[in-house]
Design an enzyme around this catalytic site. Structure first.
Site, PDB file in Angstrom:
ATOM      1  N   SER A 191       0.439   1.197  -4.190  1.00 30.20           N
ATOM      2  CA  SER A 191       0.593   2.752  -3.901  1.00 30.20           C
ATOM      3  C   SER A 191      -0.448   3.236  -3.583  1.00 30.20           C
ATOM      4  O   SER A 191      -0.501   4.775  -3.681  1.00 30.20           O
ATOM      5  CB  SER A 191       1.163   3.353  -5.254  1.00 30.20           C
ATOM      6  OG  SER A 191       2.567   2.837  -5.746  1.00 30.20           O
ATOM      7  N   GLU A 217       6.392  14.800 -11.116  1.00 30.77           N
ATOM      8  CA  GLU A 217       6.786  13.608 -11.269  1.00 30.77           C
ATOM      9  C   GLU A 217       6.326  12.860 -12.632  1.00 30.77           C
ATOM     10  O   GLU A 217       7.165  12.178 -13.147  1.00 30.77           O
ATOM     11  CB  GLU A 217       6.503  12.607  -9.839  1.00 30.77           C
ATOM     12  CG  GLU A 217       6.947  11.417 -10.032  1.00 30.77           C
ATOM     13  CD  GLU A 217       6.456  10.541  -8.795  1.00 30.77           C
ATOM     14  OE1 GLU A 217       6.698   9.273  -8.725  1.00 30.77           O
ATOM     15  OE2 GLU A 217       5.785  11.111  -7.889  1.00 30.77           O
ATOM     16  N   GLY A 233      17.036 -11.181 -34.920  1.00 35.45           N
ATOM     17  CA  GLY A 233      17.574 -11.973 -33.968  1.00 35.45           C
ATOM     18  C   GLY A 233      18.579 -11.222 -32.945  1.00 35.45           C
ATOM     19  O   GLY A 233      18.670 -11.394 -31.671  1.00 35.45           O
TER      20      GLY A 233
END
Length: 377
Positions: free
Chosen positions: A131, A242, A340
């Site tokens: 980016s 953003e 689990g």
């Protein structure tokens, strides 16, 4: 926190929509690797896709706090892929068009974006340079009344199904790298634009992500978005917003993960009592809840600064880094407390664990955010 009655009404509206029209169906979207277009259109009908845009184009003329409320409630859905699909439409890909588009460009595309009839993506990241806008290799050359684009883009959210792409390309190599980049509007079906492949991700699976190629992709001169060689500046106009909505999404997910885990530990019995009866577990959850709420107040405070036009790059960078890391810590502990069952495919907390990882990467990695903070200390 600067949250008004209008903001809370928006929160209620979005939460009801998520409960009724997202959560019952989103597992199927995860399997499909994308959301139905009908969901995006429905959000457009309800006025959710144009909060920050002018009423001239069907928007609501709302402020930064409204975007944060919206993103937080999308995050609370527990489906990060759904949330980022919508936030890309509303707060990442379309704002450059609203900010620097010509009247003709905005009139042509923004009403359709706000209605949900036009899905939009932003194509910035490249396979070899990430980016780093200053290092972009994709080129755009003027040829008569056209621009010709050549190069590749990757990690394009909404990239498979988009109708419109905001594309960053280098238009001048003789100036500083960040000054030689321009933005272009490229429509789906343009000759030379190709979706090379759909990318498979660890999380955000109901969000389609693409790698694109541009091979002598010719667009008209009118496709230039904003000024030539000023694309980096156009992108920077929206970067704080953003990052704030990504932080808000992370906060919403953190809240939801804690709520899920509270329900689980209050019912799950081990060694003659519920897990909630174990002091270590309930105190750890209490501390996580305290940290999430503290970050949430900070988030809304920073959103208020941005809404008032205050320069708050340092604070935005802080909250983006903080919320991204915190979301990962929260879901990690919540998986642990599920035991689990938290490791099994198909459980909400397992999905959230996968989704949360990208919050420390996307929209500005934690390390990049901390450097922005350090430069301003």
């Amino acid at each position: 926190m600067g949250v008004s009655e209008e903001h809370e009404a928006l929160r209620t509206q979005v939460r009801r929509f998520v409960e009724r029209e997202v959560i019952p169906y989103a597992e199927a979207w995860e399997r499909d690797g994308q959301m139905p277009r009908s969901v995006i259109r429905r959000m457009g009908e309800l006025g959710m896709l144009g909060l920050r845009f002018s009423s001239q184009y069907g928007g609501a003329d709302a402020d930064t706090i409204a975007s944060v409320v919206f993103a937080e409630e999308l995050g609370r859905s527990t489906f990060g892929g759904f949330a980022i699909t919508i936030l890309t439409q509303t707060d990442t890909a379309s704002p450059p068009l609203a900010a620097v588009g010509t009247p003709e460009q905005k009139e042509r595309f923004l009403p359709a974006i706000v209605r949900g009839d036009c899905v939009v993506a932003i194509a910035m990241t490249e396979p070899d340079v990430g980016s780093d806008i200053g290092a972009l290799q994709m080129r755009a050359a003027r040829d008569g009344e056209s621009w010709v684009l050549d190069g590749a883009k990757t990690f394009v959210t909404n990239g498979v199904n988009a109708d419109l792409y905001v594309v960053a390309a280098r238009t001048d190599s003789s100036v500083k790298p960040s000054q030689g980049v321009s933005l272009f509007l490229v429509e789906k079906g343009t000759q030379g634009l190709r979706v090379e492949r759909r990318l498979e991700k660890m999380g955000w699976r109901s969000s389609d992500t693409a790698q694109l190629s541009f091979d002598a992709c010719r667009v008209p001169a009118s496709a230039l978005l904003g000024e030539r060689n000023r694309g980096f500046a156009a992108l920077m106009k929206n970067v704080q917003n953003e990052r704030l909505v990504l932080a808000a999404q992370a906060i919403g997910e953190s809240q939801a993960a804690i709520a899920l885990t509270l329900n689980y530990v209050r019912l799950r019995k081990a060694f003659g009592a519920t897990l909630w009866d174990k002091q270590a577990i309930r105190q750890r959850l209490a501390m996580l809840a305290a940290r999430v709420e503290s970050a949430r107040y900070f988030l809304y405070g920073v959103a208020g600064l941005d809404a008032r036009g205050v320069n708050c790059v340092k604070e935005v960078s802080m909250i983006k880094a903080l919320c991204g890391e915190l979301a990962n810590e929260v879901v990690d502990d919540c998986v642990q407390f599920h035991g689990g069952s938290g490791y099994m495919n198909g459980t909400p907390i397992e999905r959230m664990y996968r989704d949360a990882r990208v919050h420390a990467i996307g929209g500005g990695a934690t390390e990049v955010m901390l450097e922005e903070v350090a430069k301003r200390m």
